[in-house]
Design an enzyme around this catalytic site. Sequence first.
Site, PDB file in Angstrom:
ATOM      1  N   GLN A   3      28.507  41.631  55.292  1.00 41.36           N
ATOM      2  CA  GLN A   3      27.892  40.927  54.164  1.00 41.36           C
ATOM      3  C   GLN A   3      26.744  40.030  54.621  1.00 41.36           C
ATOM      4  O   GLN A   3      25.673  40.000  54.015  1.00 41.36           O
ATOM      5  CB  GLN A   3      28.974  40.092  53.469  1.00 41.36           C
ATOM      6  CG  GLN A   3      28.509  39.322  52.252  1.00 41.36           C
ATOM      7  CD  GLN A   3      29.629  38.468  51.636  1.00 41.36           C
ATOM      8  OE1 GLN A   3      30.797  38.616  51.999  1.00 41.36           O
ATOM      9  NE2 GLN A   3      29.280  37.596  50.716  1.00 41.36           N
TER      10      GLN A   3
ATOM     11  N   HIS B 179      34.826  26.387  46.225  1.00 39.55           N
ATOM     12  CA  HIS B 179      34.519  27.567  47.039  1.00 39.55           C
ATOM     13  C   HIS B 179      33.022  27.634  47.344  1.00 39.55           C
ATOM     14  O   HIS B 179      32.616  27.820  48.498  1.00 39.55           O
ATOM     15  CB  HIS B 179      34.968  28.842  46.318  1.00 39.55           C
ATOM     16  CG  HIS B 179      34.498  30.094  46.977  1.00 39.55           C
ATOM     17  ND1 HIS B 179      34.950  30.498  48.224  1.00 39.55           N
ATOM     18  CD2 HIS B 179      33.599  31.049  46.586  1.00 39.55           C
ATOM     19  CE1 HIS B 179      34.349  31.640  48.564  1.00 39.55           C
ATOM     20  NE2 HIS B 179      33.535  31.993  47.583  1.00 39.55           N
TER      21      HIS B 179
ATOM     22  N   THR C 208      38.629  46.637  46.362  1.00 41.08           N
ATOM     23  CA  THR C 208      39.015  45.447  45.606  1.00 41.08           C
ATOM     24  C   THR C 208      40.372  45.767  44.989  1.00 41.08           C
ATOM     25  O   THR C 208      40.492  46.758  44.269  1.00 41.08           O
ATOM     26  CB  THR C 208      38.003  45.146  44.485  1.00 41.08           C
ATOM     27  OG1 THR C 208      36.699  44.981  45.061  1.00 41.08           O
ATOM     28  CG2 THR C 208      38.379  43.890  43.719  1.00 41.08           C
TER      29      THR C 208
ATOM     30  N   ASP D 192      31.700  40.241  39.341  1.00 46.14           N
ATOM     31  CA  ASP D 192      32.386  39.178  40.059  1.00 46.14           C
ATOM     32  C   ASP D 192      31.524  37.924  40.013  1.00 46.14           C
ATOM     33  O   ASP D 192      30.336  37.971  40.347  1.00 46.14           O
ATOM     34  CB  ASP D 192      32.632  39.611  41.511  1.00 46.14           C
ATOM     35  CG  ASP D 192      33.776  38.843  42.141  1.00 46.14           C
ATOM     36  OD1 ASP D 192      34.512  38.149  41.403  1.00 46.14           O
ATOM     37  OD2 ASP D 192      33.944  38.928  43.368  1.00 46.14           O
TER      38      ASP D 192
ATOM     39  N   ARG E 248      32.848  39.788  56.303  1.00 50.70           N
ATOM     40  CA  ARG E 248      31.845  38.714  56.317  1.00 50.70           C
ATOM     41  C   ARG E 248      30.648  39.032  57.206  1.00 50.70           C
ATOM     42  O   ARG E 248      29.538  38.578  56.919  1.00 50.70           O
ATOM     43  CB  ARG E 248      32.494  37.409  56.784  1.00 50.70           C
ATOM     44  CG  ARG E 248      33.643  36.924  55.917  1.00 50.70           C
ATOM     45  CD  ARG E 248      33.202  36.645  54.488  1.00 50.70           C
ATOM     46  NE  ARG E 248      34.315  36.111  53.695  1.00 50.70           N
ATOM     47  CZ  ARG E 248      34.254  35.921  52.389  1.00 50.70           C
ATOM     48  NH1 ARG E 248      33.155  36.226  51.707  1.00 50.70           N
ATOM     49  NH2 ARG E 248      35.292  35.457  51.732  1.00 50.70           N
TER      50      ARG E 248
ATOM     51  N   LYS F 102      31.554  44.277  50.531  1.00 50.61           N
ATOM     52  CA  LYS F 102      32.567  44.121  49.486  1.00 50.61           C
ATOM     53  C   LYS F 102      33.044  45.462  48.923  1.00 50.61           C
ATOM     54  O   LYS F 102      34.156  45.538  48.385  1.00 50.61           O
ATOM     55  CB  LYS F 102      31.974  43.337  48.301  1.00 50.61           C
ATOM     56  CG  LYS F 102      31.413  41.975  48.649  1.00 50.61           C
ATOM     57  CD  LYS F 102      32.504  40.931  48.649  1.00 50.61           C
ATOM     58  CE  LYS F 102      31.915  39.533  48.629  1.00 50.61           C
ATOM     59  NZ  LYS F 102      32.991  38.515  48.501  1.00 50.61           N
TER      60      LYS F 102
ATOM     61  N   GLU G   3      41.380  35.826  43.545  1.00 48.53           N
ATOM     62  CA  GLU G   3      40.614  35.666  42.314  1.00 48.53           C
ATOM     63  C   GLU G   3      41.476  35.966  41.089  1.00 48.53           C
ATOM     64  O   GLU G   3      42.560  36.527  41.200  1.00 48.53           O
ATOM     65  CB  GLU G   3      39.404  36.613  42.308  1.00 48.53           C
ATOM     66  CG  GLU G   3      38.561  36.542  43.574  1.00 48.53           C
ATOM     67  CD  GLU G   3      37.212  37.219  43.441  1.00 48.53           C
ATOM     68  OE1 GLU G   3      36.893  37.701  42.327  1.00 48.53           O
ATOM     69  OE2 GLU G   3      36.485  37.263  44.443  1.00 48.53           O
TER      70      GLU G   3
ATOM     71  N   ASP H 235      39.471  40.424  46.303  1.00 50.25           N
ATOM     72  CA  ASP H 235      38.180  41.042  46.586  1.00 50.25           C
ATOM     73  C   ASP H 235      37.943  41.019  48.099  1.00 50.25           C
ATOM     74  O   ASP H 235      37.253  40.152  48.625  1.00 50.25           O
ATOM     75  CB  ASP H 235      37.072  40.275  45.848  1.00 50.25           C
ATOM     76  CG  ASP H 235      35.749  41.032  45.889  1.00 50.25           C
ATOM     77  OD1 ASP H 235      35.770  42.271  45.890  1.00 50.25           O
ATOM     78  OD2 ASP H 235      34.703  40.367  45.935  1.00 50.25           O
TER      79      ASP H 235
ATOM     80  N   GLU I  27      39.875  37.479  49.300  1.00 49.84           N
ATOM     81  CA  GLU I  27      39.410  36.483  48.327  1.00 49.84           C
ATOM     82  C   GLU I  27      40.374  36.501  47.154  1.00 49.84           C
ATOM     83  O   GLU I  27      40.504  37.520  46.468  1.00 49.84           O
ATOM     84  CB  GLU I  27      37.991  36.799  47.841  1.00 49.84           C
ATOM     85  CG  GLU I  27      36.927  36.643  48.920  1.00 49.84           C
ATOM     86  CD  GLU I  27      35.499  36.646  48.368  1.00 49.84           C
ATOM     87  OE1 GLU I  27      35.266  37.290  47.320  1.00 49.84           O
ATOM     88  OE2 GLU I  27      34.624  36.007  48.986  1.00 49.84           O
TER      89      GLU I  27
ATOM     90  N   GLU J  53      37.367  30.172  54.444  1.00 53.34           N
ATOM     91  CA  GLU J  53      37.436  28.731  54.200  1.00 53.34           C
ATOM     92  C   GLU J  53      38.629  28.099  54.917  1.00 53.34           C
ATOM     93  O   GLU J  53      38.520  27.007  55.467  1.00 53.34           O
ATOM     94  CB  GLU J  53      37.550  28.466  52.694  1.00 53.34           C
ATOM     95  CG  GLU J  53      36.301  28.840  51.901  1.00 53.34           C
ATOM     96  CD  GLU J  53      36.593  28.888  50.409  1.00 53.34           C
ATOM     97  OE1 GLU J  53      36.965  29.975  49.915  1.00 53.34           O
ATOM     98  OE2 GLU J  53      36.465  27.841  49.746  1.00 53.34           O
TER      99      GLU J  53
END
Lengths: 412, 412
Positions: free
Chosen positions: A232, A130, A249, A123, A229, A245, A193, A225, A191, A350
Amino acid sequence: MTDESGSTWVEVEEGSPFPISNLPYGVFSVDGGPARVGVAIGSSVVDLAALAGTGLLPGLDGAFAQPSLNRFMAHGPRAWAVVRERLATLLRQPQRQAAMARAIHPLDSVRLRLPIEVADFVDFYSSLDHATNMGHMLRPEGPALPPAWRHLPVGYHGRAGTVVVSGAPVQRPWGQIAQGSFGPTAKLDFEAEVGFVVGVGSRRGHPVSAGSLAEHAFGVVLVNDWSARDIQSFEYQPLGPFLGKSFATSISPWVVPLEALRAARVVPPVQDPPPLAYLHDPEPWSLDLTLEVRLNGEVVSRPPFATTYWTPGQHLAHLTANGASLRTGDLLASGTVSGREPGQRGSLMELGWNGTAPLTLADGTTRAWLSDGDTVSIAGWAPGADGTRIGWGEVSGTIHPAHPAPASSGAP
Amino acid sequence: MTDESGSTWVEVEEGSPFPISNLPYGVFSVDGGPARVGVAIGSSVVDLAALAGTGLLPGLDGAFAQPSLNRFMAHGPRAWAVVRERLATLLRQPQRQAAMARAIHPLDSVRLRLPIEVADFVDFYSSLDHATNMGHMLRPEGPALPPAWRHLPVGYHGRAGTVVVSGAPVQRPWGQIAQGSFGPTAKLDFEAEVGFVVGVGSRRGHPVSAGSLAEHAFGVVLVNDWSARDIQSFEYQPLGPFLGKSFATSISPWVVPLEALRAARVVPPVQDPPPLAYLHDPEPWSLDLTLEVRLNGEVVSRPPFATTYWTPGQHLAHLTANGASLRTGDLLASGTVSGREPGQRGSLMELGWNGTAPLTLADGTTRAWLSDGDTVSIAGWAPGADGTRIGWGEVSGTIHPAHPAPASSGAP
């Protein structure tokens, strides 16, 4: 080259993601039968193993009677082109309809499976907007971008064994969310992607150039993904994301062939400083691919992949620059795709600015982070040949509550 | 339980790493023939596929006539015990010698292959002395240990596709070694590690407890996680090591079964603070396994695995605590093993203190980092049943010069 013009005798609804100019590959089963390779058109799936069985398609040593696309992908670009061209021809000739009837299933009657056996999952972190947003939120005192960010495509290896197909449940993970605190994540995120799937591997010690992407990459999937948070944030120094993570996925069941995305190629953003020679591509391209993120059915973001700073070709060149080999089934994802506008951000972190500005949904509820029962669906659209639109369908997942207690040995 | 006592009719030299109490598994081929599963004893290899063919061993659906141990490993602990016990019995009964003669090859006449098909490769950072040394060298101004280090086993995913077997050449990798500078690494290093191989997978969403290690782990390999310190240093923020590690990871051809290491189990170091419940093991154990690192034949270090802070069981529990599943072939490595003494450090970076105190070899040359042509060999020894010594042979690799220029497109 496939002739993309002309119509097909299969019914394709207005606005379908699967016109005849697309012909994405997936793996499906019917009524608990064996998994096999299929191609989507309109709201139907064409069973390639059945077609090969009748001699209408080359059999490629049984590559279509498989539980993943890997055997077919390993055959390489010449075989991909032959199959795509032959299939498009068959689907345009009305006289084929009777002979093919038993090889065609309604899409809503089949079970879609994980399309590829993932070899290594890499990844990247290639969206400038971002990376800038994350830097502002997580390291407000320092520069937004990590030191190497403009010099190479920052990336890492994710867990290949927990890549799942759209629709698979996503259970809220437990983890250490702060010192001494182990519990279900309170900051569950998505996420959005874009992932490139490697069909043809390479030898260790032989770097692959950015311009060679089409000789190795078979097609493109949508990727979610999922990220915790808080887990992480507690774990990531100095070796990077791990359990924040690795719980899941999700990828789309349909792999759109690179060939179907020719009309979507666009010039990528200018890079400053200019990339080093090993990242140079004489004809660089990205894709005019717009993602569309829905939270419980409501569109919350439309991230534009075309603005991604590092290109798919550069991902490939960087990954192999040290001599690392590629394998059939390698998945190279872009990292979260975010555009410059607030409505183009590809993660809830975000969109809600790290929980400080929660989203308000149409039903009046707010989301700083994902709630149990939430469904996140990511669609993608790109221009196709002859004014058509190429789609992926979607990659979707619903959050299931955390399990009541971890399987610990019960002691303190 | 296998009766470890008694001798074998196969000749086993004094000091052999492969007494009858060991019986490690590997994959080999003879004269370009098909790969199959073998077991080492003395300086011989027993062909299990051949034994199964004659009915002397259970065939397990062809699990021994395979290019990797994965099919056999997936059968689980009951099958592992049956095969090990049966094989030990056969090798103790002199009357079996004639019937088994054609299934036994001199070790030096076979080609040893990568023993497992690696699913996901996870590398931890579990040696307190190693992490402390690295912290002192890389972040002298701050605390040596990363914030989470004493609270969880820090780890990350490595590249599974570039795990190679002992003896495979290791070419000096190119990479960005500083801003604007792309070239062969000037800081090539080894890392002496111990890896646990998963035989039996687990379901996504079902964490595995630390005490369940023996239900999932098949055996143990030696690992050399080659590292390019300059590439790693430039790239690793914020997502961790990537190209600085992904060019090659070597493992021993022999996988020593967990059962052969029963006599080597020792109580692990005391953990402060006590681990959270999900990392608790009611009967924690590590292994009294001493690594021996040779550089061009000269012993430069003897790292003691028993001092590793986090245990193999805790690695398993942490890796799955968020619901991540295990697969047959997962490789869980310890990270560099370093002891407290300077002569117990498991990397050249620590032995030469980041280039400031280069090693002086017997031939008078010095090494801050590895030179082209250098051979690094890591052996391992653990106490076995009945006073025997269990060995792995070694994991070895020789540094080949960097390729003359990267396969770039030739432009600036």
